[in-house]
Design a protein around this motif. Structure first.
Motif, PDB file in Angstrom:
ATOM      1  N   ILE A 235       0.966  -1.270   0.068  1.00  0.00           N
ATOM      2  CA  ILE A 235       0.065  -0.051   0.049  1.00  0.00           C
ATOM      3  C   ILE A 235       0.791   1.027   0.083  1.00  0.00           C
ATOM      4  O   ILE A 235       0.156   2.310   0.054  1.00  0.00           O
ATOM      5  CB  ILE A 235      -0.925   0.058   1.366  1.00  0.00           C
ATOM      6  N   LYS A 236       2.404   1.167  -0.140  1.00  0.00           N
ATOM      7  CA  LYS A 236       3.099   2.398   0.037  1.00  0.00           C
ATOM      8  C   LYS A 236       3.714   2.476  -1.521  1.00  0.00           C
ATOM      9  O   LYS A 236       3.628   1.426  -2.342  1.00  0.00           O
ATOM     10  CB  LYS A 236       4.116   2.164   1.187  1.00  0.00           C
ATOM     11  N   ALA A 237       4.508   3.816  -1.614  1.00  0.00           N
ATOM     12  CA  ALA A 237       4.963   3.903  -2.778  1.00  0.00           C
ATOM     13  C   ALA A 237       6.088   2.987  -3.382  1.00  0.00           C
ATOM     14  O   ALA A 237       6.820   2.352  -2.353  1.00  0.00           O
ATOM     15  CB  ALA A 237       5.592   5.394  -2.705  1.00  0.00           C
TER      16      ALA A 237
ATOM     17  N   GLY B 256      -4.506  14.129  11.947  1.00  0.00           N
ATOM     18  CA  GLY B 256      -4.236  13.110  10.930  1.00  0.00           C
ATOM     19  C   GLY B 256      -2.673  13.245  10.547  1.00  0.00           C
ATOM     20  O   GLY B 256      -1.910  14.030  11.112  1.00  0.00           O
ATOM     21  N   GLU B 257      -2.387  12.801   9.252  1.00  0.00           N
ATOM     22  CA  GLU B 257      -1.110  12.766   8.949  1.00  0.00           C
ATOM     23  C   GLU B 257      -0.438  14.007   8.402  1.00  0.00           C
ATOM     24  O   GLU B 257      -0.953  14.641   7.716  1.00  0.00           O
ATOM     25  CB  GLU B 257      -0.939  11.436   7.791  1.00  0.00           C
ATOM     26  N   ILE B 258       0.722  14.325   9.109  1.00  0.00           N
ATOM     27  CA  ILE B 258       1.204  15.692   8.705  1.00  0.00           C
ATOM     28  C   ILE B 258       2.489  15.335   8.045  1.00  0.00           C
ATOM     29  O   ILE B 258       3.011  16.259   7.229  1.00  0.00           O
ATOM     30  CB  ILE B 258       1.501  16.674  10.023  1.00  0.00           C
TER      31      ILE B 258
ATOM     32  N   ALA C 222       7.507   5.881   7.705  1.00  0.00           N
ATOM     33  CA  ALA C 222       6.504   6.271   8.887  1.00  0.00           C
ATOM     34  C   ALA C 222       5.692   7.427   8.570  1.00  0.00           C
ATOM     35  O   ALA C 222       6.074   8.016   7.637  1.00  0.00           O
ATOM     36  CB  ALA C 222       7.594   6.757  10.109  1.00  0.00           C
ATOM     37  N   ASP C 223       4.520   7.581   9.031  1.00  0.00           N
ATOM     38  CA  ASP C 223       3.782   8.690   8.935  1.00  0.00           C
ATOM     39  C   ASP C 223       3.714   9.052  10.067  1.00  0.00           C
ATOM     40  O   ASP C 223       3.713   8.655  11.399  1.00  0.00           O
ATOM     41  CB  ASP C 223       2.233   8.126   8.544  1.00  0.00           C
ATOM     42  N   MET C 224       3.609  10.718  10.248  1.00  0.00           N
ATOM     43  CA  MET C 224       3.442  10.945  11.720  1.00  0.00           C
ATOM     44  C   MET C 224       2.363  11.638  11.929  1.00  0.00           C
ATOM     45  O   MET C 224       1.517  12.575  10.819  1.00  0.00           O
ATOM     46  CB  MET C 224       4.554  12.181  11.849  1.00  0.00           C
TER      47      MET C 224
HETATM   48 MG    MG Z   1       1.148   9.861   3.133  1.00  0.00          MG
END
Ligand code: MG
Ligand code: 4AD
Length: 429
Positions: free
Chosen positions: A324-326, A351-353, A342-344
């Motif tokens: 599901i990732k790039a 949500g995701e910043i 990682a998503d922060m």
């Molecule tokens: Mg993203």
């Protein structure tokens, strides 16, 4: 010489001249109170009838909301005033009497305000947001500049995609097809091999058909990229950067945060290190909270909110499923079904910043990914070159400016975080 409202503290008991707009006027018959703004701040001007010429008194009375003028007066310290000062007006010179101002003091709907965005930004609240946005940009750049990073500008017109082909903004480049950039990352990887530590700061475009409070079509991203830095080192830079930004806003934008009614106690907690949970652990936490969720799916906004609520500062969710990732993310060598990413996730439901990862450094694996993701090897030949000539472990991330502004300001929607938002169904003004 003109003074500004922000500089009045240097002129206590002195006579000053300023260029201002009048945004409100009250009169008690013998005294007029002029609410004045000049962009640097606001101050109340006080006009006493029997202390000024009749012509000045009458001119002041003719001022409509947003009329522009030069004002002369004596600066008086007043601790009750929000700015700490008042101006005892001695003279005014009208520059322009404004037509009836469309944004009156009554409540307006969001569509009306967005149609008048060019005027709406003059309001105290919108000004505060734009000031905080500027402080966030300033503090990001000063952090990175003093941490050995060089600013590098990637192109805006690009021949290929970075973040998948579904939301590309298509345009023509003479006879060729071109796309507005979705992310400068691939170019920043090239730049990191030349300068070591680099970052870009620029607009990015995604033709996303999402109409949510977190999505813009045009948004600004800060994208650092670092040679010889692995996944863990990447996270450390991110948490230090975000801590620095929040603490800078707290220190330098007290008045603006007050205008917005921001609960400062929520921001004071924001200090590195930030908690880290793996995707696996996040799935477990969701299931424990009674949410039906299958390993391998991506998180939606409600999932992110539920997870973020379990922490008092931003949380990293690491090692998402590779599928599901790039295409460019490096797999965990011990467990190739997940990537070193990682998503922060910001607190309070924002949500995701940040999205970031360690990048694939092996040319063969990268070529395999091109095939899996249906990307033309020819278009990405230059990107593959980076793995052929002195490939090194490297990592980077993208911080979404508008979502960061929305979180720090405590706003309901990202549309107020950017001077002129580009959203689904809106490109005016
Ligand atoms: Mg993203
Ligand atoms: O997670 P994203 O898609 O990551 C990248 O583009 C990477 N190439 C960055 C990198 O590693 N150099 O986007 C990064 C951030 C998100 O976390 C989010 O904050 C913001 O960009 N973002 C948006 N902000 C507003 N509107 C949108 N439509 C956004 N899409 C992403």
């Amino acid at each position: 010489m003109l003074t500004t409202i922000a500089n009045l503290h240097k002129h206590i008991d002195e006579e000053v001249k300023m260029g201002v707009w009048m945004y409100n006027r009250r009169s008690s018959g013998k005294i007029q109170f002029l609410q004045l703004r000049d962009g640097s701040g606001t101050v109340q001007g006080v006009l006493v009838k029997n202390q000024v010429d009749a012509s000045i008194w009458d001119e002041a009375k003719s001022l409509t909301q947003e009329s522009s003028l030069y004002v002369w007066g004596k600066v008086r310290k007043d601790d009750r005033a929000p700015s700490g000062f008042e101006l005892d007006v001695t003279n005014i010179e009208v520059i322009h009497i404004a037509e009836e101002y469309p944004i009156a003091k009554k409540e307006h709907g969001v569509d009306f305000l967005l149609d008048h965005r060019h005027l709406w930004i003059r309001s105290e609240r919108q000004r505060a947001i734009l000031k905080i946005r500027a402080e966030i940009i300033r503090s990001i750049q000063s952090f990175l500049d003093s941490d050995g990073f060089s600013l590098v500008d990637p192109p805006v017109l690009t021949p290929s995609s970075c973040e998948g082909t579904t939301n590309l903004f298509h345009t023509k480049y003479f006879d060729e097809d071109a796309y507005l950039t979705q992310s400068g990352q691939l170019y920043m990887e090239a730049a990191a091999m030349a300068l070591g530590r680099v970052y870009s700061f620029g607009p990015t475009f995604r033709a996303e058909k999402s109409k949510t409070r977190r999505h813009l079509i045009e948004f600004w991203m800060i994208e650092p990229e670092m040679a010889f830095v692995d996944h863990e080192g990447n996270l450390e830079v991110q948490e230090k950067l975000v801590t620095h930004v929040v603490q800078s806003v707290l220190a330098n934008c007290k008045l603006e945060l007050k205008v917005l009614g921001r609960d400062i106690s929520k921001l004071e907690n924001i200090k590195a290190p930030f908690p880290r949970i793996t995707y696996d652990e996040a799935v477990e936490r969701l299931q424990k909270a009674g949410v039906e969720f299958t390993w391998g799916d991506d998180f939606g906004a409600p999932h992110e909110t539920l997870l973020a609520e379990q922490f008092d500062r931003p949380v990293f969710i690491t090692e998402y499923p590779t599928n599901i990732k790039a295409f460019y993310m490096k797999p965990n060598p011990n467990r190739p079904e997940v990537v070193l990413c990682a998503d922060m996730i910001a607190p309070e439901g924002y949500g995701e910043i940040i999205g970031g990862s360690q990048r694939i450094d092996d040319p063969e694996l990268l070529e395999k990914r091109f095939k899996e993701h249906d990307l033309s090897a020819q278009d990405y030949a230059w990107y593959l070159d980076l793995r052929k000539y002195g490939s090194v472990p490297h990592s980077g991330f993208g911080l979404g400016l508008e979502r960061t502004v929305a979180w720090i300001c405590g706003l309901e929607h990202v549309r107020e975080t950017i001077p002129f938002p580009r959203m689904l169904n809106r490109m005016y003004p």
